[in-house]
Design an enzyme around this catalytic site. Structure first.
Site, PDB file in Angstrom:
ATOM      1  N   CYS A  41       0.557   1.165   2.001  1.00  0.00           N
ATOM      2  CA  CYS A  41       0.258   1.638   3.351  1.00  0.00           C
ATOM      3  C   CYS A  41      -0.581   2.916   3.295  1.00  0.00           C
ATOM      4  O   CYS A  41      -0.506   3.685   2.346  1.00  0.00           O
ATOM      5  CB  CYS A  41       1.561   1.904   4.107  1.00  0.00           C
ATOM      6  N   ASP A  43      -0.082   5.392   5.054  1.00  0.00           N
ATOM      7  CA  ASP A  43       0.792   6.509   5.427  1.00  0.00           C
ATOM      8  C   ASP A  43       0.660   7.669   4.433  1.00  0.00           C
ATOM      9  O   ASP A  43       0.737   7.470   3.215  1.00  0.00           O
ATOM     10  CB  ASP A  43       2.248   6.003   5.454  1.00  0.00           C
ATOM     11  N   HIS A 100       7.129   0.454   3.084  1.00  0.00           N
ATOM     12  CA  HIS A 100       7.992   1.635   3.091  1.00  0.00           C
ATOM     13  C   HIS A 100       8.791   1.691   4.370  1.00  0.00           C
ATOM     14  O   HIS A 100       8.432   1.073   5.376  1.00  0.00           O
ATOM     15  CB  HIS A 100       7.173   2.915   2.912  1.00  0.00           C
ATOM     16  N   CYS A 103       7.740   2.774   8.691  1.00  0.00           N
ATOM     17  CA  CYS A 103       6.307   2.471   8.760  1.00  0.00           C
ATOM     18  C   CYS A 103       5.853   2.411  10.221  1.00  0.00           C
ATOM     19  O   CYS A 103       6.313   1.572  10.997  1.00  0.00           O
ATOM     20  CB  CYS A 103       5.997   1.154   8.050  1.00  0.00           C
TER      21      CYS A 103
HETATM   22 ZN   LIG Z   1       3.303   2.409   6.799  1.00  0.00          ZN
END
Ligand SMILES: [Zn+2]
Length: 172
Positions: A41, A43, A100, A103
């Site tokens: 991701c 993130d 994760h 998210c």
């Molecule tokens: Zn994420």
């Protein structure tokens, strides 16, 4: 200023580069030979090299919102291009798709996205809906579904038999 932090970080990296110059020079001279493709991701809290403790040359990576792998044949499919490059050109034998907890992309998919206001996010997240379909591995690539827990820092893998996420055993 956020960019000051980046430049300070780069200064620290340059020290590491000089201390480990031979490793970096070897990577530049001989090219990369990563053994794992990591699909993660975007993130900012989920940093593959930090989580896995890897070094330059270890991971071939692509990150996007909710670590989505779009269906094959989709125009402009950057993830597909990365997978082809990793598997066909770099001969990477392992693929890790690491989601994760917490998210934001998955939360948005579940709660809905206003496509008139965020058309790109809406279209992107819709790609994850068919994720229930099974993906068949070619037999020479092992696909690992991993989950990073923001609260504990632990990595887990999905056990298809038990249907739960089990914390990965970490070698001593
Ligand atoms: Zn994420």
């Amino acid at each position: 200023m956020p960019t000051d932090k980046l430049l300070f970080g780069h200064r620290q990296f340059k020290k590491k580069f000089e201390a480990e110059r031979e490793v970096f020079v070897q990577l530049a001279r001989e090219g990369q030979d990563p053994k794992v493709l990591w699909i993660g991701c975007s993130d900012s809290r989920v940093i593959p090299d930090q989580i896995a403790g890897t070094d330059p040359g270890d991971l071939f990576t692509i990150r996007n919102i909710a670590n989505i792998v779009p269906f094959s044949g989709m125009p402009g499919n950057a993830v597909g291009a990365v997978i082809e490059f990793a598997v066909l050109r770099l001969k990477v034998p392992h693929i890790v798709v690491c989601g994760h907890t917490e998210c934001g992309g998955i939360k948005a998919l579940r709660s809905g996205v206003d496509a008139s206001r965020e058309p790109h996010i809406a279209a992107w997240l819709e790609l994850a809906r068919p994720a229930l379909e099974r993906v068949e591995a070619a037999g020479r690539v092992a696909l690992h579904g991993w989950l990073y827990d923001l609260h504990t820092g632990a990595l887990s893998s999905f056990d298809r038999i038990s249907g739960r996420w089990d914390t990965l055993a970490v070698p001593e």
